[in-house]
Design a protein around this motif. Structure first.
Motif, PDB file in Angstrom:
ATOM      1  N   GLU A  49       0.802  -1.318  -0.056  1.00 36.21           N
ATOM      2  CA  GLU A  49       0.105  -0.007  -0.131  1.00 36.21           C
ATOM      3  C   GLU A  49       0.905   1.310  -0.173  1.00 36.21           C
ATOM      4  OE1 GLU A  49      -3.050  -0.043  -0.696  1.00 36.21           O
ATOM      5  OE2 GLU A  49      -3.183  -2.230  -0.512  1.00 36.21           O
ATOM      6  N   ILE A  50       2.173   1.071   0.127  1.00 39.78           N
ATOM      7  CA  ILE A  50       3.015   2.221   0.157  1.00 39.78           C
ATOM      8  C   ILE A  50       3.835   2.248  -0.943  1.00 39.78           C
ATOM      9  CG2 ILE A  50       4.879   3.458   1.376  1.00 39.78           C
ATOM     10  CD1 ILE A  50       4.009   1.960   4.027  1.00 39.78           C
ATOM     11  N   LEU A  51       4.469   1.105  -1.335  1.00 39.42           N
ATOM     12  CA  LEU A  51       5.188   1.043  -2.680  1.00 39.42           C
ATOM     13  C   LEU A  51       4.247   1.587  -3.768  1.00 39.42           C
ATOM     14  CD1 LEU A  51       6.817  -2.465  -1.894  1.00 39.42           C
ATOM     15  CD2 LEU A  51       8.121  -0.192  -2.285  1.00 39.42           C
ATOM     16  N   PRO A  52       5.121   2.119  -5.018  1.00 43.59           N
ATOM     17  CA  PRO A  52       4.305   2.434  -5.928  1.00 43.59           C
ATOM     18  C   PRO A  52       4.367   1.506  -7.032  1.00 43.59           C
ATOM     19  CG  PRO A  52       6.454   3.406  -6.011  1.00 43.59           C
ATOM     20  CD  PRO A  52       6.403   2.766  -4.793  1.00 43.59           C
ATOM     21  N   LEU A  53       3.177   0.515  -6.570  1.00 38.85           N
ATOM     22  CA  LEU A  53       3.212  -0.795  -7.553  1.00 38.85           C
ATOM     23  C   LEU A  53       2.117  -0.540  -8.721  1.00 38.85           C
ATOM     24  CD1 LEU A  53       3.389  -3.457  -4.580  1.00 38.85           C
ATOM     25  CD2 LEU A  53       5.394  -2.630  -6.178  1.00 38.85           C
ATOM     26  N   ALA A  54       1.237   0.246  -8.500  1.00 36.26           N
ATOM     27  CA  ALA A  54      -0.265   0.448  -9.520  1.00 36.26           C
ATOM     28  C   ALA A  54      -0.260   2.086  -9.563  1.00 36.26           C
ATOM     29  CB  ALA A  54      -1.232  -0.251  -8.948  1.00 36.26           C
ATOM     30  N   LYS A  55      -1.152   2.281 -10.388  1.00 37.78           N
ATOM     31  CA  LYS A  55      -1.549   3.431 -10.765  1.00 37.78           C
ATOM     32  C   LYS A  55      -1.887   4.426  -9.540  1.00 37.78           C
ATOM     33  CE  LYS A  55      -3.900   6.857 -13.899  1.00 37.78           C
ATOM     34  NZ  LYS A  55      -3.855   7.890 -13.045  1.00 37.78           N
ATOM     35  N   ARG A  56      -2.718   3.703  -8.631  1.00 39.03           N
ATOM     36  CA  ARG A  56      -2.910   4.680  -7.291  1.00 39.03           C
ATOM     37  C   ARG A  56      -1.976   4.997  -6.850  1.00 39.03           C
ATOM     38  NH1 ARG A  56      -7.277   2.089  -3.513  1.00 39.03           N
ATOM     39  NH2 ARG A  56      -5.880   0.318  -3.308  1.00 39.03           N
ATOM     40  N   THR A  57      -1.057   4.036  -6.197  1.00 38.36           N
ATOM     41  CA  THR A  57       0.185   4.357  -5.494  1.00 38.36           C
ATOM     42  C   THR A  57       1.164   5.262  -6.284  1.00 38.36           C
ATOM     43  OG1 THR A  57       0.911   2.237  -5.699  1.00 38.36           O
ATOM     44  CG2 THR A  57      -0.262   2.789  -3.933  1.00 38.36           C
ATOM     45  N   VAL A  58       1.305   5.044  -7.557  1.00 40.99           N
ATOM     46  CA  VAL A  58       2.130   5.924  -8.245  1.00 40.99           C
ATOM     47  C   VAL A  58       1.561   7.343  -8.239  1.00 40.99           C
ATOM     48  CG1 VAL A  58       3.142   6.768 -10.737  1.00 40.99           C
ATOM     49  CG2 VAL A  58       3.150   4.171  -9.887  1.00 40.99           C
ATOM     50  N   ASP A  59       0.301   7.502  -8.375  1.00 41.89           N
ATOM     51  CA  ASP A  59      -0.281   8.868  -8.316  1.00 41.89           C
ATOM     52  C   ASP A  59      -0.232   9.546  -7.227  1.00 41.89           C
ATOM     53  OD1 ASP A  59      -1.066   8.511 -10.933  1.00 41.89           O
ATOM     54  OD2 ASP A  59      -3.211   8.220 -10.303  1.00 41.89           O
ATOM     55  N   GLU A  60      -0.050   8.730  -5.989  1.00 40.82           N
ATOM     56  CA  GLU A  60       0.394   9.150  -4.751  1.00 40.82           C
ATOM     57  C   GLU A  60       1.647   9.602  -4.392  1.00 40.82           C
ATOM     58  OE1 GLU A  60      -3.548   6.749  -2.329  1.00 40.82           O
ATOM     59  OE2 GLU A  60      -1.275   5.933  -2.149  1.00 40.82           O
ATOM     60  N   ALA A  61       2.386   8.970  -5.028  1.00 38.56           N
ATOM     61  CA  ALA A  61       3.729   9.120  -4.955  1.00 38.56           C
ATOM     62  C   ALA A  61       4.122  10.413  -5.617  1.00 38.56           C
ATOM     63  CB  ALA A  61       4.819   8.165  -5.544  1.00 38.56           C
ATOM     64  N   GLN A  62       3.622  10.794  -6.814  1.00 42.69           N
ATOM     65  CA  GLN A  62       3.452  11.997  -7.695  1.00 42.69           C
ATOM     66  C   GLN A  62       3.256  13.170  -6.564  1.00 42.69           C
ATOM     67  OE1 GLN A  62       4.737  12.705 -10.779  1.00 42.69           O
ATOM     68  NE2 GLN A  62       4.585  10.645 -11.711  1.00 42.69           N
ATOM     69  N   VAL A  63       2.007  12.973  -5.789  1.00 42.30           N
ATOM     70  CA  VAL A  63       1.551  14.234  -5.084  1.00 42.30           C
ATOM     71  C   VAL A  63       2.695  14.317  -3.880  1.00 42.30           C
ATOM     72  CG1 VAL A  63      -0.090  14.730  -3.310  1.00 42.30           C
ATOM     73  CG2 VAL A  63      -0.981  13.690  -5.322  1.00 42.30           C
ATOM     74  N   VAL A  64       2.999  13.174  -3.234  1.00 42.25           N
ATOM     75  CA  VAL A  64       3.943  13.512  -1.668  1.00 42.25           C
ATOM     76  C   VAL A  64       5.358  13.874  -2.614  1.00 42.25           C
ATOM     77  CG1 VAL A  64       4.847  12.287  -0.088  1.00 42.25           C
ATOM     78  CG2 VAL A  64       2.547  11.711  -0.699  1.00 42.25           C
ATOM     79  N   VAL A  65       5.927  13.312  -3.485  1.00 44.75           N
ATOM     80  CA  VAL A  65       7.235  13.583  -3.771  1.00 44.75           C
ATOM     81  C   VAL A  65       7.260  14.816  -4.757  1.00 44.75           C
ATOM     82  CG1 VAL A  65       9.337  12.424  -4.722  1.00 44.75           C
ATOM     83  CG2 VAL A  65       7.848  11.199  -3.386  1.00 44.75           C
ATOM     84  N   GLY A  66       6.534  14.724  -5.548  1.00 49.52           N
ATOM     85  CA  GLY A  66       6.895  15.760  -6.689  1.00 49.52           C
ATOM     86  C   GLY A  66       6.610  17.223  -6.162  1.00 49.52           C
ATOM     87  N   PHE A  67       6.008  17.427  -5.120  1.00 51.62           N
ATOM     88  CA  PHE A  67       5.843  18.864  -4.374  1.00 51.62           C
ATOM     89  C   PHE A  67       6.677  18.901  -3.036  1.00 51.62           C
ATOM     90  CE2 PHE A  67       2.326  18.820  -7.195  1.00 51.62           C
ATOM     91  CZ  PHE A  67       2.335  20.072  -7.859  1.00 51.62           C
ATOM     92  N   TRP A  68       7.745  17.887  -2.917  1.00 53.83           N
ATOM     93  CA  TRP A  68       8.445  17.845  -1.594  1.00 53.83           C
ATOM     94  C   TRP A  68       9.086  19.204  -1.450  1.00 53.83           C
ATOM     95  CZ3 TRP A  68      10.153  11.964  -0.931  1.00 53.83           C
ATOM     96  CH2 TRP A  68      10.081  11.774   0.485  1.00 53.83           C
ATOM     97  N   GLY A  69       9.739  19.963  -2.367  1.00 53.92           N
ATOM     98  CA  GLY A  69      10.526  20.874  -2.178  1.00 53.92           C
ATOM     99  C   GLY A  69       9.646  22.031  -1.777  1.00 53.92           C
ATOM    100  N   ARG A  70       8.372  22.202  -2.319  1.00 51.95           N
ATOM    101  CA  ARG A  70       7.562  23.293  -1.811  1.00 51.95           C
ATOM    102  C   ARG A  70       6.979  23.086  -0.605  1.00 51.95           C
ATOM    103  NH1 ARG A  70       3.126  23.849  -6.857  1.00 51.95           N
ATOM    104  NH2 ARG A  70       2.563  25.403  -5.677  1.00 51.95           N
ATOM    105  N   LEU A  71       7.009  21.729  -0.055  1.00 50.18           N
ATOM    106  CA  LEU A  71       6.396  21.595   1.164  1.00 50.18           C
ATOM    107  C   LEU A  71       7.221  21.681   2.279  1.00 50.18           C
ATOM    108  CD1 LEU A  71       3.796  18.805   0.011  1.00 50.18           C
ATOM    109  CD2 LEU A  71       3.195  21.120   0.785  1.00 50.18           C
ATOM    110  N   ALA A  72       8.578  21.696   1.979  1.00 51.53           N
ATOM    111  CA  ALA A  72       9.510  21.458   3.050  1.00 51.53           C
ATOM    112  C   ALA A  72       9.549  22.607   4.006  1.00 51.53           C
ATOM    113  CB  ALA A  72      11.140  21.570   2.489  1.00 51.53           C
ATOM    114  N   VAL A  73       8.712  23.650   3.906  1.00 54.54           N
ATOM    115  CA  VAL A  73       8.597  24.717   4.830  1.00 54.54           C
ATOM    116  C   VAL A  73       7.321  24.644   5.618  1.00 54.54           C
ATOM    117  CG1 VAL A  73      10.101  26.365   3.461  1.00 54.54           C
ATOM    118  CG2 VAL A  73       7.513  26.348   3.022  1.00 54.54           C
ATOM    119  N   ASP A  74       6.450  23.520   5.195  1.00 61.53           N
ATOM    120  CA  ASP A  74       5.186  23.461   5.881  1.00 61.53           C
ATOM    121  C   ASP A  74       5.433  22.492   6.926  1.00 61.53           C
ATOM    122  OD1 ASP A  74       2.523  22.514   6.526  1.00 61.53           O
ATOM    123  OD2 ASP A  74       1.872  22.921   4.670  1.00 61.53           O
TER     124      ASP A  74
END
Length: 199
Positions: free
Chosen positions: A80-105
């Motif tokens: 459920e954490i590993l990006p094995l399927a579209k749902r978890t890949v999409d979730e990884a995009q959300v979390v990781v793709g904006f990590w830099g922007r969220l570093a100050v949050d």
């Protein structure tokens, strides 16, 4: 909230780079100005979306591990954490793709830390069950192994965003298997901390 769901929909369909305030508003069929009645900035939307992802992941983990224990529960948790399927890949995009922007949050950073701590404790508990059930040897360092497995899962989320080839599902699961293999009762003789013949 509809704005968060619209953001997640845009990311899942078009990728994180496309998830602008204008794109989110278009997804909702409203003007971009309407978004700011509920959020102060796009960063706040991103933070809320990431929290939503963590909450959904945690709920799925609780569901799939219900009635399971030991290595079966470890496997179900990591899937459920590993990006094995579209749902978890999409979730990884959300979390990781904006990590830099969220570093100050600070609020988001704390939420992610809490989730990782909770998942790590869950994995460690299931590893202890695996020892009790004879799936792993008694001297397995469950705390360290749980941390390694969770680190693999988070690292593969990064690969899903930055290097899709390395995020191949079979490769991801093989990494988990490789980490568990030395601690199985039937494991081969260890050489310098690795299974014999693995080099």
């Amino acid at each position: 909230m509809e704005i968060v769901e619209a953001f997640l929909e845009v990311v899942g369909r078009d990728g994180p780079a496309a998830a602008s305030s204008r794109a989110i508003a278009a997804e909702l069929g409203v003007g971009a100005g309407a978004l700011w009645h509920y959020f102060d900035s796009l960063d706040a939307v991103v933070a809320a979306a990431c929290r939503r992802v963590l909450e959904r992941t945690d709920a799925r983990i609780a569901s799939v591990t219900d009635g399971r224990r030991g290595l079966a529960a470890v496997d179900a948790t990591l899937r459920e954490i590993l990006p094995l399927a579209k749902r978890t890949v999409d979730e990884a995009q959300v979390v990781v793709g904006f990590w830099g922007r969220l570093a100050v949050d600070r609020q988001f950073a704390g939420g992610r830390s809490d989730a990782l701590d909770m998942w790590g404790a869950r994995i460690q508990r299931h590893l202890a069950e695996a020892v009790d059930d004879g799936e792993l040897v008694p001297d397995v360092p469950a705390d360290c192994l749980a941390e390694v497995l969770l680190s693999i899962a988070v690292g593969q989320q990064v690969h899903a965003v930055l290097d899709a080839e390395r995020a191949d599902p079979q490769r991801q699961l093989a990494l988990v298997h490789h980490c568990l293999m030395p601690w199985r009762p039937q494991a081969t003789k260890m050489q310098n901390g690795c299974p014999a013949g693995s080099a």
